[in-house]
Design a protein around this motif. Sequence first.
Motif, PDB file in Angstrom:
ATOM      1  N   TYR A  53       0.841  -1.193   0.000  1.00  0.00           N
ATOM      2  CA  TYR A  53       0.000   0.000   0.000  1.00  0.00           C
ATOM      3  C   TYR A  53       0.877   1.245   0.000  1.00  0.00           C
ATOM      4  O   TYR A  53       2.094   1.160   0.196  1.00  0.00           O
ATOM      5  N   VAL A  54       0.255   2.393  -0.221  1.00  0.00           N
ATOM      6  CA  VAL A  54       0.954   3.681  -0.186  1.00  0.00           C
ATOM      7  C   VAL A  54       0.361   4.515   0.940  1.00  0.00           C
ATOM      8  O   VAL A  54      -0.858   4.725   0.980  1.00  0.00           O
ATOM      9  N   ASN A  55       1.203   4.961   1.866  1.00  0.00           N
ATOM     10  CA  ASN A  55       0.765   5.920   2.876  1.00  0.00           C
ATOM     11  C   ASN A  55       2.005   6.487   3.569  1.00  0.00           C
ATOM     12  O   ASN A  55       3.104   6.402   3.016  1.00  0.00           O
ATOM     13  N   ASP A  56       1.823   7.036   4.749  1.00  0.00           N
ATOM     14  CA  ASP A  56       2.820   7.851   5.425  1.00  0.00           C
ATOM     15  C   ASP A  56       3.842   6.978   6.168  1.00  0.00           C
ATOM     16  O   ASP A  56       3.484   5.955   6.736  1.00  0.00           O
ATOM     17  N   LEU A  98      -6.286  -3.834   2.894  1.00  0.00           N
ATOM     18  CA  LEU A  98      -5.286  -2.864   2.414  1.00  0.00           C
ATOM     19  C   LEU A  98      -5.002  -3.006   0.926  1.00  0.00           C
ATOM     20  O   LEU A  98      -4.532  -2.064   0.292  1.00  0.00           O
ATOM     21  N   GLN A 101      -1.584  -4.626  -3.995  1.00  0.00           N
ATOM     22  CA  GLN A 101      -0.750  -4.035  -5.043  1.00  0.00           C
ATOM     23  C   GLN A 101      -1.037  -2.557  -5.222  1.00  0.00           C
ATOM     24  O   GLN A 101      -2.114  -2.074  -4.881  1.00  0.00           O
ATOM     25  N   VAL A 102      -0.037  -1.872  -5.772  1.00  0.00           N
ATOM     26  CA  VAL A 102      -0.222  -0.478  -6.195  1.00  0.00           C
ATOM     27  C   VAL A 102       0.466  -0.292  -7.545  1.00  0.00           C
ATOM     28  O   VAL A 102       1.359  -1.056  -7.920  1.00  0.00           O
ATOM     29  N   MET A 103       0.023   0.726  -8.265  1.00  0.00           N
ATOM     30  CA  MET A 103       0.695   1.177  -9.480  1.00  0.00           C
ATOM     31  C   MET A 103       1.373   2.495  -9.131  1.00  0.00           C
ATOM     32  O   MET A 103       0.698   3.452  -8.713  1.00  0.00           O
ATOM     33  N   VAL A 104       2.679   2.570  -9.326  1.00  0.00           N
ATOM     34  CA  VAL A 104       3.413   3.793  -9.040  1.00  0.00           C
ATOM     35  C   VAL A 104       3.727   4.488 -10.360  1.00  0.00           C
ATOM     36  O   VAL A 104       4.398   3.907 -11.221  1.00  0.00           O
ATOM     37  N   LEU A 113       5.569  10.550  -6.969  1.00  0.00           N
ATOM     38  CA  LEU A 113       4.797  10.411  -5.734  1.00  0.00           C
ATOM     39  C   LEU A 113       4.528  11.775  -5.114  1.00  0.00           C
ATOM     40  O   LEU A 113       5.325  12.705  -5.288  1.00  0.00           O
ATOM     41  N   GLY A 114       3.440  11.887  -4.377  1.00  0.00           N
ATOM     42  CA  GLY A 114       3.153  13.097  -3.626  1.00  0.00           C
ATOM     43  C   GLY A 114       4.096  13.241  -2.443  1.00  0.00           C
ATOM     44  O   GLY A 114       4.892  12.339  -2.146  1.00  0.00           O
ATOM     45  N   TRP A 116       4.057  13.017   0.758  1.00  0.00           N
ATOM     46  CA  TRP A 116       4.113  12.070   1.880  1.00  0.00           C
ATOM     47  C   TRP A 116       3.915  10.625   1.454  1.00  0.00           C
ATOM     48  O   TRP A 116       3.844   9.732   2.289  1.00  0.00           O
ATOM     49  N   GLU A 117       3.813  10.400   0.171  1.00  0.00           N
ATOM     50  CA  GLU A 117       3.537   9.031  -0.291  1.00  0.00           C
ATOM     51  C   GLU A 117       4.779   8.151  -0.205  1.00  0.00           C
ATOM     52  O   GLU A 117       5.806   8.466  -0.812  1.00  0.00           O
TER      53      GLU A 117
ATOM     54  N   GLN B  46      -2.335  11.897  -5.004  1.00  0.00           N
ATOM     55  CA  GLN B  46      -0.939  12.042  -4.587  1.00  0.00           C
ATOM     56  C   GLN B  46      -0.852  12.516  -3.131  1.00  0.00           C
ATOM     57  O   GLN B  46       0.219  12.928  -2.673  1.00  0.00           O
ATOM     58  N   ILE B  48      -2.285  11.329   0.960  1.00  0.00           N
ATOM     59  CA  ILE B  48      -2.608  10.088   1.651  1.00  0.00           C
ATOM     60  C   ILE B  48      -3.803  10.249   2.572  1.00  0.00           C
ATOM     61  O   ILE B  48      -4.049   9.410   3.422  1.00  0.00           O
ATOM     62  N   LEU B  96      -7.062   4.233   3.006  1.00  0.00           N
ATOM     63  CA  LEU B  96      -6.711   2.817   2.853  1.00  0.00           C
ATOM     64  C   LEU B  96      -7.950   1.966   2.578  1.00  0.00           C
ATOM     65  O   LEU B  96      -7.870   0.952   1.881  1.00  0.00           O
ATOM     66  N   GLN B 101      -6.271   4.848  -5.812  1.00  0.00           N
ATOM     67  CA  GLN B 101      -6.078   4.888  -7.260  1.00  0.00           C
ATOM     68  C   GLN B 101      -6.959   3.866  -7.964  1.00  0.00           C
ATOM     69  O   GLN B 101      -7.373   2.872  -7.369  1.00  0.00           O
ATOM     70  N   ARG B 131      -3.651  17.126  -4.956  1.00  0.00           N
ATOM     71  CA  ARG B 131      -3.359  16.813  -6.353  1.00  0.00           C
ATOM     72  C   ARG B 131      -3.651  15.360  -6.686  1.00  0.00           C
ATOM     73  O   ARG B 131      -3.459  14.466  -5.866  1.00  0.00           O
TER      74      ARG B 131
END
Lengths: 141, 141, 141
Positions: A53-56, A98, A101-104, A113-114, A116-117, B46, B48, B96, B101, B131
């Motif tokens: 996942y993507v987060n902080d 959660l 997978q993610v696509m970056v 990425l933003g 905080w990503e 972008q 979280i 989450l 995305q 964004r």
Amino acid sequence: MTTLCHTEYLWFQTKNLHEFVNITDEVERIVDSSNIRDGMALVSAQHITAAVYVNDAESGLIADIEEWLKNLAPMNKDYRHHRTGETNGYAHLWNLTLGHQVMVPITNGKLDLGPWEQVYYAEFDGQRKKRVIVKVMGVTE
Amino acid sequence: MTTLCHTEYLWFQTKNLHEFVNITDEVERIVDSSNIRDGMALVSAQHITAAVYVNDAESGLIADIEEWLKNLAPMNKDYRHHRTGETNGYAHLWNLTLGHQVMVPITNGKLDLGPWEQVYYAEFDGQRKKRVIVKVMGVTE
Amino acid sequence: MTTLCHTEYLWFQTKNLHEFVNITDEVERIVDSSNIRDGMALVSAQHITAAVYVNDAESGLIADIEEWLKNLAPMNKDYRHHRTGETNGYAHLWNLTLGHQVMVPITNGKLDLGPWEQVYYAEFDGQRKKRVIVKVMGVTE
């Protein structure tokens, strides 16, 4: 301009049953070595008791996430899945919560990425070998 | 036939703390301008504390979704993340839950969506600039 | 090496209101016929009351998943969405919980899945025609 696909696998064997591993730098390294300048990287757990996942990258938030998962799908419940001899029913449900997978996005050869990503591998049934695929697809230039 | 990547960013500054914005037309416009006839569009928040998801453009359902998120991860809980000075722990968990995305398929130069599928940006911690990246990858014909 | 996109649609009309259908072989067949050797397949429900996810082909676990969804978003709740005449508010929330799509990596012309990964179509409001898009994008070799 050429279209390219580049694939690498990341292996994990965590010390703890549950572990949250920041893999952003690993993904960036793989994108660098792909020579792809514009495209996307699929980062996908190849096991069904882990998440990507993507987060902080903030330890308090990571502890909040784990506590929240324990509330949504308790670890010690008598899941039907346990009749197969398994004890990780909760880990399958955390994977589904959660996502695996993610696509970056990749722009100018860098992870787009933003602020905080961060890309995380979340292990929910560790202490054994597990794998993540990183497949980068895009164009040179 | 040429492989293309085309990238645009959508900016949001919502009036309210929480807002659900239908961005389907914006994504369609970006796909139109990409000249890509067959491929996929990655639409990815972008930040979280926001989500991008696909579902129905029905105001009752949207209110149901927000109430459901509040039940799954209450806003006023004492999250560990708040020790950093933040007050948006819930917004990370909502991100989450819904995901940040989607991949929108493109066929014959158009978004290839089902009859009720609409692309939404869901803001959970608004009133400031946020964004979304839209990266279209595919082939001309 | 050529870049290709290949698209097929899978149709479902389940006997039951809820059904979990293993579509891994169907996706593999579509990838085979695409002649793509390296790339990704987007597998995405085109209806907003069904899910596509990756997890284990184990009947106990599948029953656990359905029970878990019923706890997270009860079927018989008085959702605002029902004021439109619908009765499937829960099914929209289950779609959002599990997600409506996955990206399946393709390596050497085969689905690049882990040992227990299977692709599932989860119907939450069946007994009528529903559709899934499979769009394969990648390169020949």
